[in-house]
Each structure stands twice: as structure tokens, then as C-alpha cells.
Design an enzyme around this catalytic site. Structure first.
Site, PDB file in Angstrom:
ATOM      1  CE  LYS A  10       1.540   1.480   3.656  1.00 54.84           C
ATOM      2  NZ  LYS A  10       2.231   1.458   4.751  1.00 54.84           N
ATOM      3  CG  LEU A 144       6.362   0.691  -0.677  1.00 59.76           C
ATOM      4  CD1 LEU A 144       6.823   0.173  -2.039  1.00 59.76           C
ATOM      5  CD2 LEU A 144       5.523   1.960  -0.864  1.00 59.76           C
ATOM      6  CB  SER A 147       4.838  -5.711   8.451  1.00 58.31           C
ATOM      7  OG  SER A 147       4.139  -4.496   8.537  1.00 58.31           O
ATOM      8  CD  GLU A 191       0.994  -4.720  10.074  1.00 57.63           C
ATOM      9  OE1 GLU A 191       2.127  -5.230   9.951  1.00 57.63           O
ATOM     10  OE2 GLU A 191       0.748  -3.551   9.743  1.00 57.63           O
ATOM     11  CG  ASP A 202       0.143  -0.109   7.096  1.00 50.10           C
ATOM     12  OD1 ASP A 202      -0.438   0.950   6.806  1.00 50.10           O
ATOM     13  OD2 ASP A 202       1.346  -0.165   7.418  1.00 50.10           O
TER      14      ASP A 202
HETATM   15  N1  ATP Z   1       7.726 -11.459   3.220  1.00 54.04           N
HETATM   16  C1  ATP Z   1       8.047 -11.396   4.511  1.00 54.04           C
HETATM   17  N2  ATP Z   1       8.490 -12.490   5.161  1.00 54.04           N
HETATM   18  C2  ATP Z   1       8.820 -12.450   6.467  1.00 54.04           C
HETATM   19  N3  ATP Z   1       8.747 -11.335   7.233  1.00 54.04           N
HETATM   20  C3  ATP Z   1       8.322 -10.221   6.642  1.00 54.04           C
HETATM   21  C4  ATP Z   1       7.954 -10.181   5.264  1.00 54.04           C
HETATM   22  N4  ATP Z   1       7.582  -8.934   4.972  1.00 54.04           N
HETATM   23  C5  ATP Z   1       7.712  -8.215   6.105  1.00 54.04           C
HETATM   24  N5  ATP Z   1       8.153  -8.969   7.107  1.00 54.04           N
HETATM   25  C6  ATP Z   1       8.399  -8.557   8.497  1.00 54.04           C
HETATM   26  O1  ATP Z   1       7.988  -7.206   8.609  1.00 54.04           O
HETATM   27  C7  ATP Z   1       9.093  -6.363   8.980  1.00 54.04           C
HETATM   28  C8  ATP Z   1       8.997  -5.040   8.262  1.00 54.04           C
HETATM   29  O2  ATP Z   1       7.843  -4.404   8.737  1.00 54.04           O
HETATM   30  P1  ATP Z   1       7.760  -2.844   8.945  1.00 54.04           P
HETATM   31  O3  ATP Z   1       6.415  -2.579   9.429  1.00 54.04           O
HETATM   32  O4  ATP Z   1       8.920  -2.344   9.739  1.00 54.04           O
HETATM   33  O5  ATP Z   1       7.947  -2.252   7.456  1.00 54.04           O
HETATM   34  P2  ATP Z   1       6.876  -2.138   6.288  1.00 54.04           P
HETATM   35  O6  ATP Z   1       5.644  -2.847   6.678  1.00 54.04           O
HETATM   36  O7  ATP Z   1       7.533  -2.546   5.027  1.00 54.04           O
HETATM   37  O8  ATP Z   1       6.621  -0.567   6.221  1.00 54.04           O
HETATM   38  P3  ATP Z   1       5.358   0.273   6.791  1.00 54.04           P
HETATM   39  O9  ATP Z   1       4.924  -0.403   8.036  1.00 54.04           O
HETATM   40  O10 ATP Z   1       5.928   1.633   7.048  1.00 54.04           O
HETATM   41  O11 ATP Z   1       4.380   0.266   5.688  1.00 54.04           O
HETATM   42  C9  ATP Z   1      10.332  -7.147   8.591  1.00 54.04           C
HETATM   43  O12 ATP Z   1      11.416  -6.776   9.415  1.00 54.04           O
HETATM   44  C10 ATP Z   1       9.885  -8.592   8.845  1.00 54.04           C
HETATM   45  O13 ATP Z   1      10.022  -8.923  10.198  1.00 54.04           O
HETATM   46  C1  MEV Z   2       3.191   4.720  10.670  1.00 55.44           C
HETATM   47  C2  MEV Z   2       1.835   4.072  10.451  1.00 55.44           C
HETATM   48  O1  MEV Z   2       0.835   5.083  10.604  1.00 55.44           O
HETATM   49  C3  MEV Z   2       1.679   3.562   9.028  1.00 55.44           C
HETATM   50  C4  MEV Z   2       2.737   2.590   8.587  1.00 55.44           C
HETATM   51  O2  MEV Z   2       2.465   2.205   7.251  1.00 55.44           O
HETATM   52  C5  MEV Z   2       1.642   2.981  11.469  1.00 55.44           C
HETATM   53  C6  MEV Z   2       0.215   2.491  11.577  1.00 55.44           C
HETATM   54  O3  MEV Z   2      -0.721   3.208  11.205  1.00 55.44           O
HETATM   55  O4  MEV Z   2       0.042   1.377  12.078  1.00 55.44           O
HETATM   56 MG    MG Z   3       4.600  -2.427   8.425  1.00 59.16          MG
END
Ligand code: ATP
Ligand code: MEV
Ligand code: MG
Length: 379
Positions: A10, A144, A147, A191, A202
Site C-alpha cells: 500500500k 509500502l 509487514s 501486525e 495497513d
Molecule cells: N515477506 C516477509 N516475510 C517475512 N517477514 C516479513 C515479510 N515482509 C515483512 N516482514 C516482516 O515485517 C518487517 C517489516 O515491517 P515494517 O512494518 O517495519 O515495514 P513495512 O511494513 O515494510 O513498512 P510500513 O509499516 O511503514 O508500511 C520485517 O522486518 C519482517 O520482520
Molecule cells: C506509521 C503508520 O501510521 C503507518 C505505517 O504504514 C503505522 C500504523 O498506522 O500502524
Molecule cells: Mg509495516
């Protein structure tokens, strides 16, 4: 038996972080997915295969536990019909199982994802052998929603495996409303393990797709009435959503009144943005784009005041501004990805020049289609 599921990443157009504190935010699914294949052994073969195996194909990593070991360590305290939070004690037990896998030091950031996998799998499918294969088109930890896509795709596959009608159908199909609601609740619990205190935006946009306005768990599906193109720049600066979210909470404890005003301002920005995107008025697209540009600028300023920007994000903003393009961080910030609005009138040459300059700094630029499908399954 094999079930496949996929869930999109997203972008957050407005309202990240403030949404954790009750403000409105606007998010849209993008056409980059996390895919999960769940292979369950036949009953007759299950006795010879007593392992739960997780393969992270893109990273060439495999983790595996015997079902007996899982039973020994994880207290069994949940079932499919009622998504529940993972208790602190259970999480500690799961952490022991993750540690036993000796994750390479440079991939230690995966620990929370693997804990989440064990929690969701055993909660929904119990202590049963299986092989789960995961691949993703999303950059990890870059804003993006990697997680959330991981949690949503995994719970979709787990829930799909217990649907009784598994008649083979061609291609991807969506889940019914009841299962969507169920998987979204489970994904939110996942999450929580990764983010600490997620707002739920998300996992919700990954599960339902399209474009949504989200406030305190309330979802409004948005119908866009204008073209919306964004350039996504990955600064490749690693960050962690959990740490950034807790940083904002700490600042809020120190300065509650100032931060309340910041969150209120973000709330107004998201509501105005949602109204513009949906508006059927005679206002020209150019005028709408001008308003969106200004709202993105104000939102970025407020994110800066929350302490979640980064010098790499400033570099993207400055570089795109040279080409008269407006940018803001997306997701948790602290590095990660930045959005740049590409107005309908902007020429391809201008975009190419901006991309060339951004890439000369080592950033990666790409576009993604906005507002597509949410979680889908395939038998
Ligand atoms: N395909 C995957 N396989 C295993 N773990 C994953 C995978 N994708 C994400 N993760 C887990 O999620 C963590 C990243 O999540 P984080 O919320 O920090 O970043 P994001 O979701 O990419 O960004 P945001 O939350 O800002 O949108 C990784 O460190 C890992 O632990
Ligand atoms: C930073 C945040 O607002 C968005 C992360 O993609 C965290 C959340 O809403 O859970
Ligand atoms: Mg995330």
C-alpha cells in the site's frame, strides 16, 4: 493439498502516524504483492512428515520446527473463530523457537516476521505439519506495507485452507465478506507483533484493496474520480516501523498539546484529500492536483515535526522540487519510500530527468498502479 494467497502492499497518501493517535488517513493498495503457498500433507503422509517449514524464497532462507517442539513450547490458547492477541508470555516462548533457528545476523530484522508466522499459523491451523512458501514483490521495511501484506496473505491462505468448498477455479478470487473480516482481524493481531501499536490501516487496505479513508478502525471505501499517478522512490535507508511509531508516542507524552494540534491538522488534510479525490465537481483536474500538491507539502511538514523524516527523504523532496514536483514520505518514514505526485500535465522528459537524478543518489524509482484488488486466494 495446496492453497495460494496473495495480498498487496500500500501507499499512504495522507495521515501516517497521526492515524495511530486517532486522526483520519487515506491509503491505497498498489499492484505489488506478497504471495503465500500453503502445502498441507495428505492425512496418510502427515505421520511421516511432522514438521512445519517456512521458506522465504527471495531470501533463500528456510526455517523448520518439528510439530512436537511447537507443542512443547507454545501454549495452545486460541482457535480460528475468535482472533485474539498474542500474550507477552506466548511471545517470549515463540522467541525461543525463533532463536533456535539461528537467523543470519544481517537478517535478524526477520525475527518479528517469523514470530508472527508461528503465532498466526499455530493459532489458526493448530499444531499441524505444513510447508509455507513466501515470496514478495515488496521491499522489506520500506513503508509500502510489507509487514501487513505478509500478515494478510498468510492469514488468507490459512483461512482458505479451512474453507470446505475448494472447487478448482481459474485464477485469483476474492474471499467473502465474513472471511475478509476474519482474516483482517487476525492480520491486525499479526501486525501488533511486528509494529507494537498499529492503527490497522495497513492490514485493512491490504485485505480490502482499493482506496480507503480510515479513522479509529472505521473504514470508508473511496471512489476516485480523478487520475492519480505517483512516482515511488525507495531511499533504501532501512528503518523499523515499530521504533518510529513508539518515537512519535514518546514525543506525544512529552508535548501532548502541541502534538494534539499536529494530529488535528493531519486529520483535516486527510479529510480534504479524500473529498478532492472523490469530488464530482466541475473543478479541473489541474486545480485538484494543485490542491493535492499543497496538502502533501503540509502533511510532509507535519511528519517532519513528528520527528519521522530523514535526510534521505529531504534529498528526494529537494531533487523533485527542482523539477517542480512535490513529494512526501509514505508509511512510517525514517528513510524508506517517498511519494511524488505526477500531475497529468507533467511531461515524460521531466519525470525521466527527475528519476535520473534520484537514481544517481542510489535511490530506486518505480511507479505502481494505485487502488487495485485486496487479498485473493487460488486453489
Ligand atoms: N515477506 C516477509 N516475510 C517475512 N517477514 C516479513 C515479510 N515482509 C515483512 N516482514 C516482516 O515485517 C518487517 C517489516 O515491517 P515494517 O512494518 O517495519 O515495514 P513495512 O511494513 O515494510 O513498512 P510500513 O509499516 O511503514 O508500511 C520485517 O522486518 C519482517 O520482520
Ligand atoms: C506509521 C503508520 O501510521 C503507518 C505505517 O504504514 C503505522 C500504523 O498506522 O500502524
Ligand atoms: Mg509495516
Amino acid at each position: 493439498m495446496e492453497v495460494k494467497a496473495r495480498a498487496p502492499g500500500k501507499i499512504i497518501l495522507a495521515g501516517e502516524h497521526a492515524v495511530v493517535h486517532g486522526s483520519t488517513a487515506v491509503a491505497a493498495a498498489i499492484d505489488l504483492y506478497t504471495y503465500v503457498t500453503l502445502r498441507l500433507p495428505l492425512q496418510s503422509a502427515a505421520e511421516n512428515n511432522d514438521r512445519l517449514t517456512l521458506q522465504l524464497k527471495d531470501l533463500s532462507l528456510e526455517f523448520s520446527w518439528s510439530v512436537a517442539r511447537l507443542k512443547e513450547v507454545i501454549p495452545f490458547d486460541s482457535n480460528t473463530s475468535t482472533p485474539a492477541s498474542c500474550s507477552g508470555d506466548t511471545l517470549k516462548s515463540i522467541a525461543v523457537l525463533v532463536e533456535e533457528q539461528n537467523i543470519p545476523e544481517e537478517k535478524i530484522w526477520l525475527s518479528s516476521g517469523i514470530s508472527t508466522f508461528l503465532w498466526l499459523y499455530t493459532s489458526i491451523r493448530g499444531f499441524n505439519p505444513a510447508t509455507v512458501i513466501i515470496t514478495t514483490e515488496l521491499p522489506y521495511g520500506s513503508g509500502l506495507g510489507s509487514s501487513a501484506a505478509f500478515c494478510v496473505a498468510l492469514t488468507s491462505a490459512l483461512i482458505a485452507s479451512s474453507i470446505s468448498d475448494k472447487t478448482h477455479r481459474e485464477g485469483w478470487c476474492s474471499l467473502d465478506e465474513t472471511n475478509l473480516e476474519l482474516l483482517n482481524k487476525w492480520a491486525f493481531e499479526g501486525e501488533k507483533i511486528i509494529h507494537g501499536k498499529p492503527s490497522g490501516i495497513d492490514n485493512t487496505v491490504s485485505a480490502y484493496g482499493n482506496m480507503i479513508k480510515f479513522c479509529s478502525g472505521e473504514i470508508t471505501r473511496l471512489q476516485s474520480n480523478m487520475p492519480l499517478r505517483m512516482l515511488i522512490t525507495n531511499t533504501k535507508v532501512g528503518r523499523n516501523t515499530k521504533a518510529l511509531v513508539s518515537g512519535v508516542s514518546e514525543r506525544t507524552v512529552r508535548h501532548p498539546y502541541a502534538m494534539k494540534s499536529v494530529f488535528n491538522a493531519v486529520d483535516s488534510i486527510s479529510k480534504e484529500l479524500a473529498a478532492i479525490i472523490q469530488s464530482k465537481d466541475e473543478v479541473s483536474v489541474t486545480e485538484k492536483e494543485e490542491s493535492i500538491k499543497e496538502l502533501m507539502e503540509i502533511n510532509q511538514g507535519l511528519l517532519q515535526s513528528m520527528g519521522v523524516s530523514h535526510s534521505s527523504i529531504d534529498t528526494v523532496i529537494r531533487t523533485t522540487l527542482k523539477h517542480k514536483l512535490t513529494s512526501k514520505l509514505t508509511g512510517a518514514g525514517g528513510g524508506g519510500c517517498v511519494l511524488t505526485l505526477l500531475p497529468t500535465v507533467v511531461s515524460g522528459t521531466v519525470v525521466d530527468k527527475a528519476v535520473e537524478e534520484l537514481e544517481s543518489y542510489g535511490f530506486q524509482c518505480f511507479t505502481a498502479s494505485i487502488g487495485g484488488n485486496g487479498a485473493e486466494i487460488c486453489f
